[in-house]
Design a protein around this motif. Structure first.
Motif, PDB file in Angstrom:
ATOM      1  N   ALA A 180      -9.272  -4.043 -15.566  1.00  0.00           N
ATOM      2  CA  ALA A 180     -10.196  -2.903 -15.627  1.00  0.00           C
ATOM      3  C   ALA A 180      -9.583  -1.636 -15.044  1.00  0.00           C
ATOM      4  N   PHE A 181      -8.364  -1.746 -14.497  1.00  0.00           N
ATOM      5  CA  PHE A 181      -7.752  -0.599 -13.815  1.00  0.00           C
ATOM      6  C   PHE A 181      -6.310  -0.359 -14.271  1.00  0.00           C
ATOM      7  N   ARG A 182      -5.984  -0.801 -15.478  1.00  0.00           N
ATOM      8  CA  ARG A 182      -4.648  -0.569 -16.012  1.00  0.00           C
ATOM      9  C   ARG A 182      -4.740   0.336 -17.229  1.00  0.00           C
ATOM     10  N   ALA A 183      -3.708   1.131 -17.457  1.00  0.00           N
ATOM     11  CA  ALA A 183      -3.674   2.030 -18.606  1.00  0.00           C
ATOM     12  C   ALA A 183      -3.507   1.235 -19.891  1.00  0.00           C
ATOM     13  N   ALA A 184      -4.001   1.774 -20.987  1.00  0.00           N
ATOM     14  CA  ALA A 184      -3.893   1.100 -22.278  1.00  0.00           C
ATOM     15  C   ALA A 184      -2.439   0.865 -22.666  1.00  0.00           C
ATOM     16  N   GLU A 185      -1.550   1.786 -22.248  1.00  0.00           N
ATOM     17  CA  GLU A 185      -0.135   1.675 -22.601  1.00  0.00           C
ATOM     18  C   GLU A 185       0.678   0.876 -21.577  1.00  0.00           C
ATOM     19  N   CYS A 186       0.010   0.265 -20.591  1.00  0.00           N
ATOM     20  CA  CYS A 186       0.703  -0.528 -19.571  1.00  0.00           C
ATOM     21  C   CYS A 186       1.470  -1.676 -20.223  1.00  0.00           C
ATOM     22  N   GLN A 187       2.737  -1.835 -19.863  1.00  0.00           N
ATOM     23  CA  GLN A 187       3.605  -2.838 -20.462  1.00  0.00           C
ATOM     24  C   GLN A 187       3.828  -4.046 -19.568  1.00  0.00           C
ATOM     25  N   ALA A 205       3.637  -7.631 -17.965  1.00  0.00           N
ATOM     26  CA  ALA A 205       3.344  -8.919 -18.597  1.00  0.00           C
ATOM     27  C   ALA A 205       2.035  -9.518 -18.104  1.00  0.00           C
ATOM     28  N   SER A 206       1.680  -9.230 -16.860  1.00  0.00           N
ATOM     29  CA  SER A 206       0.461  -9.778 -16.275  1.00  0.00           C
ATOM     30  C   SER A 206      -0.323  -8.679 -15.567  1.00  0.00           C
ATOM     31  N   PRO A 207      -1.671  -8.719 -15.660  1.00  0.00           N
ATOM     32  CA  PRO A 207      -2.494  -7.746 -14.946  1.00  0.00           C
ATOM     33  C   PRO A 207      -2.814  -8.159 -13.515  1.00  0.00           C
ATOM     34  N   VAL A 208      -2.285  -9.280 -13.070  1.00  0.00           N
ATOM     35  CA  VAL A 208      -2.582  -9.797 -11.737  1.00  0.00           C
ATOM     36  C   VAL A 208      -1.666  -9.131 -10.703  1.00  0.00           C
ATOM     37  N   ARG A 209      -2.277  -8.573  -9.673  1.00  0.00           N
ATOM     38  CA  ARG A 209      -1.545  -7.952  -8.577  1.00  0.00           C
ATOM     39  C   ARG A 209      -2.225  -8.320  -7.268  1.00  0.00           C
ATOM     40  N   THR A 210      -1.490  -8.169  -6.159  1.00  0.00           N
ATOM     41  CA  THR A 210      -2.039  -8.476  -4.832  1.00  0.00           C
ATOM     42  C   THR A 210      -2.011  -7.225  -3.976  1.00  0.00           C
ATOM     43  N   ILE A 211      -3.196  -6.711  -3.636  1.00  0.00           N
ATOM     44  CA  ILE A 211      -3.308  -5.554  -2.751  1.00  0.00           C
ATOM     45  C   ILE A 211      -3.450  -6.053  -1.318  1.00  0.00           C
ATOM     46  N   THR A 212      -2.547  -5.633  -0.453  1.00  0.00           N
ATOM     47  CA  THR A 212      -2.554  -6.088   0.933  1.00  0.00           C
ATOM     48  C   THR A 212      -3.181  -5.073   1.886  1.00  0.00           C
ATOM     49  N   HIS A 216       0.450   0.339 -14.480  1.00  0.00           N
ATOM     50  CA  HIS A 216       0.492   1.725 -14.923  1.00  0.00           C
ATOM     51  C   HIS A 216      -0.879   2.386 -14.724  1.00  0.00           C
ATOM     52  N   HIS A 217      -0.901   3.488 -13.999  1.00  0.00           N
ATOM     53  CA  HIS A 217      -2.119   4.253 -13.678  1.00  0.00           C
ATOM     54  C   HIS A 217      -3.105   3.486 -12.796  1.00  0.00           C
ATOM     55  N   MET A 218      -2.681   2.368 -12.212  1.00  0.00           N
ATOM     56  CA  MET A 218      -3.605   1.527 -11.458  1.00  0.00           C
ATOM     57  C   MET A 218      -4.241   2.264 -10.285  1.00  0.00           C
ATOM     58  N   ILE A 219      -3.439   2.952  -9.476  1.00  0.00           N
ATOM     59  CA  ILE A 219      -3.996   3.622  -8.302  1.00  0.00           C
ATOM     60  C   ILE A 219      -4.926   4.752  -8.721  1.00  0.00           C
ATOM     61  N   ARG A 220      -4.542   5.509  -9.716  1.00  0.00           N
ATOM     62  CA  ARG A 220      -5.410   6.599 -10.178  1.00  0.00           C
ATOM     63  C   ARG A 220      -6.719   6.062 -10.754  1.00  0.00           C
ATOM     64  N   ASN A 221      -6.694   4.878 -11.346  1.00  0.00           N
ATOM     65  CA  ASN A 221      -7.926   4.270 -11.850  1.00  0.00           C
ATOM     66  C   ASN A 221      -8.770   3.696 -10.710  1.00  0.00           C
ATOM     67  N   LEU A 222      -8.110   3.127  -9.706  1.00  0.00           N
ATOM     68  CA  LEU A 222      -8.844   2.692  -8.511  1.00  0.00           C
ATOM     69  C   LEU A 222      -9.500   3.896  -7.837  1.00  0.00           C
ATOM     70  N   MET A 223      -8.765   4.992  -7.750  1.00  0.00           N
ATOM     71  CA  MET A 223      -9.304   6.202  -7.130  1.00  0.00           C
ATOM     72  C   MET A 223     -10.531   6.702  -7.874  1.00  0.00           C
ATOM     73  N   GLY A 224     -10.490   6.698  -9.203  1.00  0.00           N
ATOM     74  CA  GLY A 224     -11.635   7.150  -9.972  1.00  0.00           C
ATOM     75  C   GLY A 224     -12.893   6.371  -9.634  1.00  0.00           C
ATOM     76  N   SER A 225     -12.762   5.055  -9.508  1.00  0.00           N
ATOM     77  CA  SER A 225     -13.924   4.229  -9.193  1.00  0.00           C
ATOM     78  C   SER A 225     -14.364   4.384  -7.742  1.00  0.00           C
ATOM     79  N   LEU A 226     -13.424   4.526  -6.819  1.00  0.00           N
ATOM     80  CA  LEU A 226     -13.783   4.753  -5.422  1.00  0.00           C
ATOM     81  C   LEU A 226     -14.521   6.081  -5.247  1.00  0.00           C
ATOM     82  N   VAL A 227     -14.091   7.101  -5.975  1.00  0.00           N
ATOM     83  CA  VAL A 227     -14.772   8.395  -5.900  1.00  0.00           C
ATOM     84  C   VAL A 227     -16.180   8.307  -6.486  1.00  0.00           C
TER      85      VAL A 227
END
Length: 269
Positions: free
Chosen positions: A157-164, A166-173, A195-206
């Motif tokens: 839900a927080f990756r850009a459409a053009e993100c390349q 292989a997996s959308p799974v990440r670990t935020i510490t 790709h664009h993950m932080i900017r998409n997280l920021m949009g939802s946090l705002v």
């Protein structure tokens, strides 16, 4: 002379550049850096970076490596390269590393900072260097929402459409939010970002901070894994790559996000 690998620590203002990665236009940080390095070392130079930043995104501490047969003193690496670089890019340190070191694949963790100004009227002096929201933000609501992002998740839900990736799974510490008068500082740490993950997280946090959504809306977004349900991508202006962790074995200089913000932006909290 024998081939040696050099790691460089870079700081740059991304407002006037089309991101890190080389493009036909030549208006990228990598294009400019490699042009200068090739001139400085009198041989063609290619670089690998820790994390490719997008158009308008800045770096307080980007790490790159290069291979060269040329040998220069520590002072020459800094003074010589910086004399040729434009004012918006600067080498902060240079260090020989082993051939096993890789700026991207040796990285264990990446840190970003987003600086957001919350004020009724925009400031032209901060233009291009901080994000801006004029609606009042509720700090505690954003902090509650941030907790839901911690740990390993599918961030579809927080990756850009053009993100390349292989997996959308990440670990935020780490996702900490600080307030310094009218500035909000968001600290992000993760093994890697989409790709664009932080900017998409920021949009939802705002959105949560403006009380357009409740903090537990984040749970719904993570579960649904649908980019169309989350907030729009936030502006690149306030986003800074604020460090890359490699462990102690490589002996690279390390600074905290707070130290870097104080040094380069004059911001403390």
């Amino acid at each position: 002379m024998a081939l040696q690998r050099i790691a460089l620590g870079l700081c740059y203002d991304g407002a006037t550049w089309h991101g890190w990665q080389k493009q036909p236009s030549g208006r990228t940080v990598q294009d400019q850096l490699e042009k200068v390095l090739s001139q400085f070392l009198a041989e063609p130079i290619s670089t690998i970076c820790a994390g490719r930043t997008d158009t308008g995104v800045h770096a307080l501490s980007q790490v790159v490596h290069l291979d060269t047969r040329a040998h220069r003193t520590q002072e020459s690496w800094l003074r010589g390269i910086n004399a040729l670089l434009p004012p918006s890019i600067s080498v902060q340190w240079a260090k020989p590393v082993s051939s096993e070191f890789h700026a991207r694949f040796s990285a264990q963790n990446r840190r970003y900072v987003y600086v957001l100004r919350n004020a009724r009227i925009r400031s032209p002096l901060w233009h291009g260097r901080v994000g801006w929201v004029y609606q009042p933000l509720v700090l505690e609501h954003m902090r509650q929402a941030a907790q839901y992002f911690l740990g390993e998740h599918d961030f579809s839900a927080f990756r850009a459409a053009e993100c390349q990736a292989a997996s959308p799974v990440r670990t935020i510490t780490q996702l900490d939010i600080h307030q310094k008068d009218e500035l909000f500082i968001f600290e992000f740490s993760a093994n890697a970002f989409l790709h664009h993950m932080i900017r998409n997280l920021m949009g939802s946090l705002v959105y949560v901070g403006m009380q357009r959504q409740s903090p537990d809306w984040i749970v719904h977004l993570l579960q649904q894994k649908d980019r169309h349900l989350s907030a729009p991508t936030f502006a690149a202006d306030g986003l800074y790559l604020a460090g890359v962790d490699y462990g102690e074995q490589h002996g690279l200089p390390q600074s905290t996000a707070l130290q870097l913000c104080q040094q380069h932006l004059g911001i403390s909290w």
